[in-house]
Design a protein around this motif. Structure first.
Motif, PDB file in Angstrom:
ATOM      1  N   ASP A  76      49.311  37.044  60.924  1.00 35.14           N
ATOM      2  CA  ASP A  76      49.175  35.763  60.006  1.00 35.14           C
ATOM      3  C   ASP A  76      50.099  34.781  60.542  1.00 35.14           C
ATOM      4  N   ALA A  77      51.596  35.318  60.472  1.00 35.62           N
ATOM      5  CA  ALA A  77      52.659  34.357  60.927  1.00 35.62           C
ATOM      6  C   ALA A  77      52.797  33.670  62.268  1.00 35.62           C
ATOM      7  N   VAL A  78      52.163  34.646  63.260  1.00 31.73           N
ATOM      8  CA  VAL A  78      51.528  33.792  64.512  1.00 31.73           C
ATOM      9  C   VAL A  78      50.476  33.012  64.429  1.00 31.73           C
ATOM     10  N   ALA A  79      49.701  33.314  63.672  1.00 28.22           N
ATOM     11  CA  ALA A  79      48.390  32.171  63.362  1.00 28.22           C
ATOM     12  C   ALA A  79      49.133  30.909  62.778  1.00 28.22           C
ATOM     13  N   VAL A  80      50.033  30.873  61.753  1.00 25.81           N
ATOM     14  CA  VAL A  80      50.478  29.782  61.469  1.00 25.81           C
ATOM     15  C   VAL A  80      51.176  28.946  62.369  1.00 25.81           C
ATOM     16  N   LEU A  81      51.997  29.723  63.049  1.00 22.81           N
ATOM     17  CA  LEU A  81      52.972  29.163  64.176  1.00 22.81           C
ATOM     18  C   LEU A  81      51.862  28.268  65.255  1.00 22.81           C
ATOM     19  N   GLU A  87      55.853  27.081  69.374  1.00 23.21           N
ATOM     20  CA  GLU A  87      56.027  28.245  70.231  1.00 23.21           C
ATOM     21  C   GLU A  87      57.066  29.279  70.045  1.00 23.21           C
ATOM     22  N   LYS A  88      58.350  28.708  69.366  1.00 20.27           N
ATOM     23  CA  LYS A  88      59.360  29.476  68.971  1.00 20.27           C
ATOM     24  C   LYS A  88      60.044  28.899  67.684  1.00 20.27           C
ATOM     25  N   ALA A  89      60.546  29.924  66.889  1.00 23.84           N
ATOM     26  CA  ALA A  89      61.067  29.639  65.433  1.00 23.84           C
ATOM     27  C   ALA A  89      61.880  30.418  64.924  1.00 23.84           C
ATOM     28  N   HIS A  90      62.917  30.054  64.134  1.00 22.03           N
ATOM     29  CA  HIS A  90      63.658  31.141  63.413  1.00 22.03           C
ATOM     30  C   HIS A  90      62.631  31.538  62.205  1.00 22.03           C
ATOM     31  N   ILE A  91      62.813  32.744  61.943  1.00 15.46           N
ATOM     32  CA  ILE A  91      61.745  33.578  61.253  1.00 15.46           C
ATOM     33  C   ILE A  91      62.544  34.230  59.946  1.00 15.46           C
ATOM     34  N   HIS A 108      56.814  40.323  68.810  1.00 16.16           N
ATOM     35  CA  HIS A 108      56.716  38.694  69.360  1.00 16.16           C
ATOM     36  C   HIS A 108      57.914  38.278  69.692  1.00 16.16           C
ATOM     37  N   PRO A 109      58.987  39.209  70.197  1.00 18.12           N
ATOM     38  CA  PRO A 109      60.497  38.731  70.497  1.00 18.12           C
ATOM     39  C   PRO A 109      60.453  37.150  71.049  1.00 18.12           C
ATOM     40  N   GLY A 110      59.535  37.035  71.988  1.00 23.37           N
ATOM     41  CA  GLY A 110      59.634  35.748  72.651  1.00 23.37           C
ATOM     42  C   GLY A 110      59.219  34.411  71.917  1.00 23.37           C
ATOM     43  N   MET A 111      58.822  34.544  70.465  1.00 24.57           N
ATOM     44  CA  MET A 111      58.371  33.636  69.752  1.00 24.57           C
ATOM     45  C   MET A 111      59.510  33.277  68.613  1.00 24.57           C
ATOM     46  N   ALA A 112      60.391  34.472  68.423  1.00 20.21           N
ATOM     47  CA  ALA A 112      61.682  34.311  67.486  1.00 20.21           C
ATOM     48  C   ALA A 112      62.667  34.045  68.101  1.00 20.21           C
ATOM     49  N   THR A 113      63.499  32.799  67.531  1.00 20.95           N
ATOM     50  CA  THR A 113      64.734  32.435  68.154  1.00 20.95           C
ATOM     51  C   THR A 113      65.788  33.190  67.116  1.00 20.95           C
ATOM     52  N   ALA A 114      65.510  33.576  66.282  1.00 22.61           N
ATOM     53  CA  ALA A 114      66.397  34.264  65.256  1.00 22.61           C
ATOM     54  C   ALA A 114      65.750  34.924  64.048  1.00 22.61           C
ATOM     55  N   LEU A 115      66.114  35.975  63.351  1.00 23.93           N
ATOM     56  CA  LEU A 115      65.516  36.591  62.445  1.00 23.93           C
ATOM     57  C   LEU A 115      66.287  36.949  61.183  1.00 23.93           C
ATOM     58  N   ARG A 210      66.017  49.576  68.729  1.00 29.45           N
ATOM     59  CA  ARG A 210      67.078  49.665  69.637  1.00 29.45           C
ATOM     60  C   ARG A 210      67.270  48.677  70.825  1.00 29.45           C
ATOM     61  N   GLN A 211      66.098  48.468  71.201  1.00 31.37           N
ATOM     62  CA  GLN A 211      65.559  47.432  72.608  1.00 31.37           C
ATOM     63  C   GLN A 211      65.492  46.076  72.012  1.00 31.37           C
ATOM     64  N   MET A 212      65.360  45.655  70.736  1.00 33.49           N
ATOM     65  CA  MET A 212      65.187  44.235  70.262  1.00 33.49           C
ATOM     66  C   MET A 212      66.436  43.416  70.442  1.00 33.49           C
ATOM     67  N   GLN A 213      66.318  42.586  71.049  1.00 31.13           N
ATOM     68  CA  GLN A 213      67.486  41.628  71.481  1.00 31.13           C
ATOM     69  C   GLN A 213      67.680  40.265  70.640  1.00 31.13           C
ATOM     70  N   VAL A 214      66.541  40.161  69.663  1.00 30.53           N
ATOM     71  CA  VAL A 214      66.539  38.676  68.914  1.00 30.53           C
ATOM     72  C   VAL A 214      67.816  38.690  68.057  1.00 30.53           C
ATOM     73  N   PRO A 215      68.621  37.651  67.877  1.00 28.11           N
ATOM     74  CA  PRO A 215      69.666  37.570  67.007  1.00 28.11           C
ATOM     75  C   PRO A 215      69.175  37.785  65.553  1.00 28.11           C
ATOM     76  N   THR A 216      69.685  38.453  64.762  1.00 29.95           N
ATOM     77  CA  THR A 216      69.312  38.927  63.504  1.00 29.95           C
ATOM     78  C   THR A 216      70.342  39.071  62.362  1.00 29.95           C
ATOM     79  N   LEU A 217      70.037  38.365  61.410  1.00 27.23           N
ATOM     80  CA  LEU A 217      70.965  38.481  60.324  1.00 27.23           C
ATOM     81  C   LEU A 217      70.370  39.463  58.991  1.00 27.23           C
ATOM     82  N   LEU A 218      70.667  40.625  58.839  1.00 31.42           N
ATOM     83  CA  LEU A 218      70.117  41.559  57.851  1.00 31.42           C
ATOM     84  C   LEU A 218      71.016  40.826  56.343  1.00 31.42           C
TER      85      LEU A 218
END
Length: 280
Positions: A76-81, A87-91, A108-115, A210-218
């Protein structure tokens, strides 16, 4: 009213501002209105989109249980975008939405500029998972049968990780409770049973994380005890993540501490956009 088409449901969304997109994904006990403080703040520099999940009016409420679950949450998140041509967004997501945010980053790491997954992880520790799933099934059945105009709303608003909002901001808490009472018992009940109660443990995703490279703020409050263990663990396995813990704060961190939440997330986005998030 604006709707994005998704499999088995149309999703209501609102947007404001221009610039790099931010998609906000709400928690179980909320809807798109939860993000109003963030929409107003970030829309000064960003294109902000908030939508209501399936089962949460004014989005459609499917009656088929097979149309709910973690796979639909990410799709659903992909569908809204895609509907908006993004094409890319902060999530950014809270709780149930934070879970979807992490899974979005995996799938969908290619669609996420930051998480920004906030308050994610309840029920994920293995020693808690069986009891958490059983409680979700029971609570989901009760919501389907009784809706939110029962003791369910009061129990939620006075729970140990939400009472902080009432103590800090009684008016904000009252507004939250008013919105909660408007939710669909059927939609939230099916969500509780088939998304919350059947979703993976985040710990099951270790190899992918461990493989996910998207910048992430927990993000987590220090009184959001069901989520602290998972977030500390996430910090240890995500290679490009930071952890921000807000003192004296429970589960709905963006409602409890909107100024602090906006400040920390804005600083994170700025660092990412300058290409300076990764250390080393």
């Amino acid at each position: 009213m604006p709707y994005a088409p998704a499999e088995g449901a149309r999703l209501y969304y609102e947007e404001a501002g221009t610039g790099h997109p931010i998609l906000f994904i709400h928690e179980f006990g909320a809807d798109h209105r939860e993000w109003e403080d963030q929409m107003r703040f970030f829309s000064r520099e960003y294109r902000c989109i908030a939508y209501s999940a399936r089962g949460y009016p004014p989005s459609e409420v499917p009656s088929d249980p097979k149309l709910y679950g973690q796979d639909f949450a990410v799709a659903d998140a992909v569908a809204v975008l895609k509907h908006l041509g993004i094409e890319k967004a902060h999530i950014v997501g809270l709780s149930m939405g934070g879970f979807a945010t992490l899974l979005f980053g995996i799938r969908h790491p290619g669609m996420a500029t930051a998480l920004v997954p906030a308050g994610a992880g309840s029920g994920s520790p293995k020693q808690e998972q069986a009891a958490f799933r059983a409680a979700c099934q029971e609570r989901g059945e009760k919501l389907i049968a009784q809706g939110w105009k029962s003791e369910m709303a009061e129990e939620t608003g006075h729970s140990p990780t939400r009472i902080q909002l009432k103590k800090k901001d009684p008016r904000g808490w009252a507004a939250y409770m008013e919105r909660l009472a408007q939710h669909s018992g059927l939609g939230t009940g099916l969500t509780m049973k088939h998304y919350q109660g059947e979703r993976d443990s985040i710990f099951d995703w270790e190899a992918e994380l461990r493989q996910m490279q998207v910048p992430t703020l927990l993000v987590v409050g220090d009184e959001d005890w069901p989520c602290i263990e998972t977030n500390v663990w996430l910090k240890s396995v995500l290679p490009n993540a930071g952890l921000w813990m807000q003192p004296r704060t429970g589960h709905a961190i963006n409602l409890e501490e909107p100024a602090a939440f906006n400040r920390e997330v804005a600083a994170f986005f700025a660092t990412v956009e300058k290409g300076r998030w990764r250390l080393g």
